[in-house]
Design a protein around this motif. Structure first.
Motif, mmCIF file in Angstrom:
data_model
loop_
_atom_site.group_PDB
_atom_site.id
_atom_site.type_symbol
_atom_site.label_atom_id
_atom_site.label_comp_id
_atom_site.label_asym_id
_atom_site.label_seq_id
_atom_site.Cartn_x
_atom_site.Cartn_y
_atom_site.Cartn_z
ATOM 1 N N GLN A 23 50.061 31.557 14.231
ATOM 2 C CA GLN A 23 49.659 30.878 13.209
ATOM 3 C C GLN A 23 48.297 31.180 12.402
ATOM 4 O O GLN A 23 47.664 31.935 13.235
ATOM 5 C CB GLN A 23 49.448 29.283 13.763
ATOM 6 C CG GLN A 23 50.497 28.638 14.529
ATOM 7 C CD GLN A 23 50.114 27.588 15.172
ATOM 8 O OE1 GLN A 23 49.286 27.345 15.903
ATOM 9 N NE2 GLN A 23 51.040 26.300 15.188
ATOM 10 N N ASP A 24 48.184 30.793 11.035
ATOM 11 C CA ASP A 24 47.071 31.107 10.275
ATOM 12 C C ASP A 24 46.023 29.990 10.581
ATOM 13 O O ASP A 24 46.059 29.350 11.471
ATOM 14 C CB ASP A 24 47.553 31.343 8.891
ATOM 15 C CG ASP A 24 47.886 29.892 8.185
ATOM 16 O OD1 ASP A 24 47.846 28.925 8.910
ATOM 17 O OD2 ASP A 24 48.526 30.077 6.936
ATOM 18 N N THR A 25 44.783 30.215 9.902
ATOM 19 C CA THR A 25 43.751 29.470 10.083
ATOM 20 C C THR A 25 44.058 27.834 9.821
ATOM 21 O O THR A 25 43.331 26.823 10.176
ATOM 22 C CB THR A 25 42.830 29.567 9.023
ATOM 23 O OG1 THR A 25 43.128 29.757 7.668
ATOM 24 C CG2 THR A 25 41.982 31.038 9.321
ATOM 25 N N LYS A 26 45.263 27.821 9.171
ATOM 26 C CA LYS A 26 45.575 26.265 8.558
ATOM 27 C C LYS A 26 46.594 25.762 9.515
ATOM 28 O O LYS A 26 47.251 24.741 9.484
ATOM 29 C CB LYS A 26 46.059 26.032 7.362
ATOM 30 C CG LYS A 26 44.917 26.435 6.314
ATOM 31 C CD LYS A 26 45.504 26.412 4.910
ATOM 32 C CE LYS A 26 44.633 26.729 3.806
ATOM 33 N NZ LYS A 26 45.170 27.241 2.601
ATOM 34 N N ASN A 27 46.754 26.539 10.604
ATOM 35 C CA ASN A 27 47.891 26.393 11.950
ATOM 36 C C ASN A 27 49.094 26.358 11.393
ATOM 37 O O ASN A 27 50.370 25.609 11.854
ATOM 38 C CB ASN A 27 47.556 24.896 12.362
ATOM 39 C CG ASN A 27 46.426 24.775 13.459
ATOM 40 O OD1 ASN A 27 46.074 25.650 13.864
ATOM 41 N ND2 ASN A 27 45.748 23.537 13.346
ATOM 42 N N LYS A 28 49.333 27.104 10.221
ATOM 43 C CA LYS A 28 50.939 27.288 9.680
ATOM 44 C C LYS A 28 51.281 28.454 10.208
ATOM 45 O O LYS A 28 50.650 29.358 10.168
ATOM 46 C CB LYS A 28 50.623 27.549 7.967
ATOM 47 C CG LYS A 28 52.147 27.457 7.237
ATOM 48 C CD LYS A 28 51.598 27.586 5.699
ATOM 49 C CE LYS A 28 53.182 27.749 5.142
ATOM 50 N NZ LYS A 28 53.487 28.789 4.626
ATOM 51 N N THR A 59 46.058 38.697 10.102
ATOM 52 C CA THR A 59 46.366 37.203 9.410
ATOM 53 C C THR A 59 46.276 36.186 10.372
ATOM 54 O O THR A 59 45.709 34.987 10.057
ATOM 55 C CB THR A 59 47.451 37.284 8.520
ATOM 56 O OG1 THR A 59 47.484 38.390 7.658
ATOM 57 C CG2 THR A 59 47.561 36.136 7.752
ATOM 58 N N GLU A 61 45.317 33.371 13.286
ATOM 59 C CA GLU A 61 44.073 32.828 13.936
ATOM 60 C C GLU A 61 44.443 32.558 15.324
ATOM 61 O O GLU A 61 43.603 32.740 16.258
ATOM 62 C CB GLU A 61 43.682 31.584 13.238
ATOM 63 C CG GLU A 61 42.423 30.959 13.565
ATOM 64 C CD GLU A 61 41.404 31.831 13.309
ATOM 65 O OE1 GLU A 61 40.400 31.678 14.073
ATOM 66 O OE2 GLU A 61 41.173 32.574 12.476
ATOM 67 N N TYR A 85 60.267 26.163 9.239
ATOM 68 C CA TYR A 85 58.881 26.538 8.612
ATOM 69 C C TYR A 85 58.748 27.678 7.613
ATOM 70 O O TYR A 85 57.927 28.030 6.991
ATOM 71 C CB TYR A 85 57.833 26.812 9.876
ATOM 72 C CG TYR A 85 57.658 25.761 10.607
ATOM 73 C CD1 TYR A 85 56.866 24.646 10.251
ATOM 74 C CD2 TYR A 85 58.352 25.822 11.909
ATOM 75 C CE1 TYR A 85 56.646 23.412 11.072
ATOM 76 C CE2 TYR A 85 57.993 24.491 12.893
ATOM 77 C CZ TYR A 85 57.296 23.617 12.155
ATOM 78 O OH TYR A 85 57.131 22.441 13.020
#
Length: 100
Positions: A23-28, A59, A61, A85
């Motif tokens: 997941q990225d910094t936005k939890n995506k 990339t 997180e 997703y």
């Protein structure tokens, strides 16, 4: 995410079958994969020289995982999550084709 962060996460990852989600910094979700042994599969990311995978790790997180009872269940769950997703690093399943 650094190699050290992945090593820290590995301490919490089980050796059972399941799916893992970078997941990225936005939890995506940026990548969704399946494994018969989650811990061993995630360890393999520490030994790769593939620039695409290294970019994905940089990339990411965090890593989330979902345990399943079998490899087949993991395969189905992975396919459902990728369709839902549409993570950017899962290039094979972005269209409407069936996985299996």
């Amino acid at each position: 995410m650094t190699i050290g962060t992945i090593k820290e996460n590995l301490k919490k990852i089980p050796t059972s079958a399941g799916i893992y989600i970078f997941q990225d910094t936005k939890n995506k979700p940026i990548y969704i994969g399946k494994a018969l042994n989650l811990k061993n599969r995630l360890k393999s990311y520490l030994r790769t020289d593939d620039p695409r995978i290294q970019k994905m790790i940089a990339t990411a997180e965090k890593i989330k995982h979902v345990q399943t009872n079998s490899d087949i269940e993991a395969l189905i769950l992975e396919s459902q999550y990728i369709k839902k997703y549409q993570p950017p690093f899962n290039i094979m399943l972005r269209d409407d084709k069936q996985y299996f």
